[in-house]
Write a protein that holds these residues in place. Sequence first.
Motif, PDB file in Angstrom:
ATOM      1  N   GLN A   1       4.263  19.197 -10.156  1.00 34.74           N
ATOM      2  CA  GLN A   1       2.981  19.431 -10.816  1.00 34.74           C
ATOM      3  C   GLN A   1       2.641  18.209 -11.647  1.00 34.74           C
ATOM      4  O   GLN A   1       3.018  18.110 -12.804  1.00 34.74           O
ATOM      5  N   ALA A   2       1.928  17.280 -11.051  1.00 25.31           N
ATOM      6  CA  ALA A   2       1.599  16.040 -11.734  1.00 25.31           C
ATOM      7  C   ALA A   2       0.201  16.106 -12.329  1.00 25.31           C
ATOM      8  O   ALA A   2      -0.680  16.775 -11.797  1.00 25.31           O
ATOM      9  N   HIS A   3       0.025  15.425 -13.445  1.00 28.01           N
ATOM     10  CA  HIS A   3      -1.287  15.233 -14.048  1.00 28.01           C
ATOM     11  C   HIS A   3      -1.574  13.753 -13.892  1.00 28.01           C
ATOM     12  O   HIS A   3      -1.134  12.929 -14.690  1.00 28.01           O
ATOM     13  N   ILE A   4      -2.285  13.416 -12.837  1.00 29.67           N
ATOM     14  CA  ILE A   4      -2.499  12.018 -12.487  1.00 29.67           C
ATOM     15  C   ILE A   4      -3.915  11.611 -12.860  1.00 29.67           C
ATOM     16  O   ILE A   4      -4.880  12.320 -12.560  1.00 29.67           O
ATOM     17  N   THR A   5      -4.021  10.462 -13.510  1.00 26.45           N
ATOM     18  CA  THR A   5      -5.328   9.916 -13.844  1.00 26.45           C
ATOM     19  C   THR A   5      -5.407   8.493 -13.310  1.00 26.45           C
ATOM     20  O   THR A   5      -4.398   7.800 -13.199  1.00 26.45           O
ATOM     21  N   CYS A   6      -6.611   8.083 -12.994  1.00 24.17           N
ATOM     22  CA  CYS A   6      -6.864   6.704 -12.570  1.00 24.17           C
ATOM     23  C   CYS A   6      -8.291   6.383 -12.982  1.00 24.17           C
ATOM     24  O   CYS A   6      -9.173   7.249 -12.898  1.00 24.17           O
ATOM     25  N   CYS A   7      -8.514   5.175 -13.418  1.00 23.17           N
ATOM     26  CA  CYS A   7      -9.844   4.750 -13.891  1.00 23.17           C
ATOM     27  C   CYS A   7     -10.354   5.722 -14.956  1.00 23.17           C
ATOM     28  O   CYS A   7     -11.542   6.078 -14.984  1.00 23.17           O
TER      29      CYS A   7
END
Length: 195
Positions: free
Chosen positions: A99-105
């Motif tokens: 369960q990842a909380h991934i952000t980009c930009c």
Amino acid sequence: MSATTTGMLIKALRKEHGLTQAALAALLHISDKTVSKWERDAGLPDVSLLPALAEALNVSAETLLHGRIKPNQEDTGSMRRLAFYRCPICGSIMTGTGQAHITCCDRPLAPMKAQPADNAHQPVISTVEDETLLTFSHPMEKSHHIAFVAQVGYDRMMLVRLYAEGSQEVRLPRMPYARVFVGCTQDGLYQISTK
């Protein structure tokens, strides 16, 4: 991490990163007395400082304001749960098995939902030597192209990045019981049939 306030979390993260109050203050161009005030819960960081503070402590600004880090469940590493993430801004491709909380930009990304391949995304499959050759007839234009092909096995994954106006062929090594996914810049994620 057992911190329950923003100040306690700042202090715990600062120590975790081996920073003194003065060193953290220098990174933020503020006084060490300000950092001390935060850590004693005598005040909160100014909103304008949150992005730099979060970056210095390697957490999100939201996490700082919550005053705690909520850990995910331990990742058992099952490749069956592998999820793909693609940033709509820069095109970066990321994966995770938990369960990842991934952000980009500066935007949170949701996992791509795989759907069965349609005619536009199902390649012609052939065998070349000891590899599987996938040949696509999909448009490869800047605004609409196949961005990646991923082969996911029991304990490993191979990701091949494709680019606009580039090759429409991908060679994959034979991998028993592997699943193959195709990521399209406009249409999303497809699981293709390799049989």
